[in-house]
Design a protein around this motif. Structure first.
Motif, PDB file in Angstrom:
ATOM      1  N   ALA A  79       8.269 -50.315  -1.508  1.00 25.58           N
ATOM      2  CA  ALA A  79       7.716 -51.655  -1.841  1.00 25.58           C
ATOM      3  C   ALA A  79       8.874 -52.763  -1.570  1.00 25.58           C
ATOM      4  O   ALA A  79       9.968 -52.433  -1.882  1.00 25.58           O
ATOM      5  CB  ALA A  79       6.845 -51.850  -3.098  1.00 25.58           C
ATOM      6  N   SER A  99       3.537 -52.970   0.134  1.00 26.26           N
ATOM      7  CA  SER A  99       3.567 -51.454  -0.381  1.00 26.26           C
ATOM      8  C   SER A  99       3.565 -51.259   1.208  1.00 26.26           C
ATOM      9  O   SER A  99       2.700 -51.458   1.996  1.00 26.26           O
ATOM     10  CB  SER A  99       2.837 -51.035  -1.150  1.00 26.26           C
ATOM     11  N   GLY A 158       3.975 -50.604  -6.683  1.00 26.86           N
ATOM     12  CA  GLY A 158       3.578 -50.692  -5.217  1.00 26.86           C
ATOM     13  C   GLY A 158       4.232 -49.612  -4.463  1.00 26.86           C
ATOM     14  O   GLY A 158       3.697 -49.072  -3.509  1.00 26.86           O
ATOM     15  N   ALA A 159       5.372 -49.267  -4.821  1.00 26.94           N
ATOM     16  CA  ALA A 159       6.293 -48.160  -4.025  1.00 26.94           C
ATOM     17  C   ALA A 159       5.416 -46.823  -4.588  1.00 26.94           C
ATOM     18  O   ALA A 159       5.426 -46.055  -3.683  1.00 26.94           O
ATOM     19  CB  ALA A 159       7.646 -47.997  -4.985  1.00 26.94           C
ATOM     20  N   TRP A 300      -4.415 -46.262   1.634  1.00 27.70           N
ATOM     21  CA  TRP A 300      -3.912 -47.449   0.939  1.00 27.70           C
ATOM     22  C   TRP A 300      -4.970 -48.346   0.194  1.00 27.70           C
ATOM     23  O   TRP A 300      -4.713 -48.839  -1.015  1.00 27.70           O
ATOM     24  CB  TRP A 300      -2.865 -48.221   1.642  1.00 27.70           C
TER      25      TRP A 300
END
Length: 352
Positions: A79, A99, A158-159, A300
């Motif tokens: 991210a 991300s 986000g990662a 996602w």
């Protein structure tokens, strides 16, 4: 005039990156910032989760038929912030926190046209030789694979949408639904996330096996599952609708298969040996469906929804943070620290 990376436009832009030069050999090098294609975005990397595959590549230089044949930048759970865009991308995206779905399918083959782009034979995936990953200051990705993060979500979270996507894809493949009884082997990050996603999909009961007491205890607290030692499955009548292996351990796979009742499903996610002996007569007589998963596709948006609504908690997984100069420690944390769950590399952090 300067560009978003802070250098003059006519100069070759450089960045720091952790480069794997051979098995167990890492060097922080000054390398070229990746070129931005017409439909790409350039992301300043702020957080990269360490995956077991990164550690496999670091230690052995290969995973199955994926072989490291030269210098490579590992890392794919990514991210960051968009700092530049290609000519066909709206420049309003600069500054977005995103991300990254770390793959670039061809979009032309039958698999891609049918929506199964993770099976594209020409796919480029971060950190899978010869495609560089994101243990670096910058990374480039097609703009539609850079997903804007809600304001309340951190870049670390986000990662971790990447391993959450692995879990979502596994649960979809297992067809987990309301009332499902689920057995998971392996209480590492993927197993823990599969457990949370299973509950989000409506599972009535989730059990997780792991030989390590610390991981079972963490799983019970974090995911509210029933933690079990693998031996506890011996002699137990079949009880699971779905078994998902997130360990790669042959004995765990066999024990899990035996715990699935007739017409149940077995999903193999964990990375382990190339060949495993399975109880074929049990699979035949119980009419079990056995399948694997390869990365993910179309995950996602749901990952963002589950994380942003609190149905899956990502932040508690992070147990250590590392700079680019300390990537080796991040890669080995799971094997050297019993309390380690998920290590995160922060490329913008300075060496202590």
């Amino acid at each position: 005039m300067t560009d978003q990376a802070g250098t003059k436009e006519h100069e070759v832009r450089r960045m720091r990156a952790s480069v794997l030069t051979g098995p167990r050999q890492l060097e922080v090098q000054e390398v070229r910032v990746p070129d931005v294609g017409s439909r790409d975005v350039l992301v300043r990397v702020e957080a990269v989760g360490v995956c077991g595959s990164d550690t496999h590549f670091y230690q052995a230089g290969r995973i199955g038929d994926l072989v490291v044949e030269g210098p490579i930048i590992l890392g794919h759970e990514t991210a960051g912030v968009i700092v530049d865009v290609g000519v066909e991308v709206d420049r309003a995206r600069i500054g977005e926190r995103v991300s990254i779905e770390p793959q670039r399918p061809c979009r032309r083959c039958d698999h891609c046209r049918n929506g199964d782009y993770n099976q594209c034979s020409d796919i480029e995936f971060y950190g899978a030789y010869p495609i560089h990953g994101s243990f670096a200051e910058f990374a480039v990705i097609p703009d539609d694979f850079a997903y804007r993060l809600p304001d309340a979500m951190t870049l670390e979270e986000g990662a971790l949408l990447e391993p959450l996507s692995v879990a979502i894809y596994a649960c979809r493949t297992g067809r987990i639904t309301a009332g499902s009884r689920v057995l998971i082997a392996g209480a590492g990050p993927i197993g823990l996330l599969i457990a949370q996603v299973a509950f989000a999909f409506g599972a009535a009961e989730v059990s997780v096996t792991d030989p390590r007491r610390s991981r079972r205890d963490f799983a019970e607290e974090y995911a509210e599952v029933r933690g079990m030692v693998p031996a506890a499955l011996e002699g137990v009548p079949p009880f699971a609708d779905v078994f998902i292996d997130a360990s790669g351990a042959p004995s765990a796979i066999v024990s899990g298969v035996l715990a699935v009742h007739p017409r149940g499903r077995v999903v193999l996610v964990g990375m382990g040996m190339d060949d495993v002996t399975l109880p074929v007569s049990v699979i035949q007589h119980r009419e079990l469906m056995v399948t694997g998963t390869f990365r993910y596709a179309h995950t996602w948006p749901l990952a963002i929804e589950l994380a942003s609504t609190g149905k899956v908690r990502l932040a508690p997984l992070v147990t250590s943070r590392h700079s680019l100069d300390d990537v080796e420690s991040a890669l080995l944390a799971a094997s050297t620290d019993p309390s380690s769950v998920k290590s995160v590399v922060v490329p913008t952090a300075m060496k202590e």
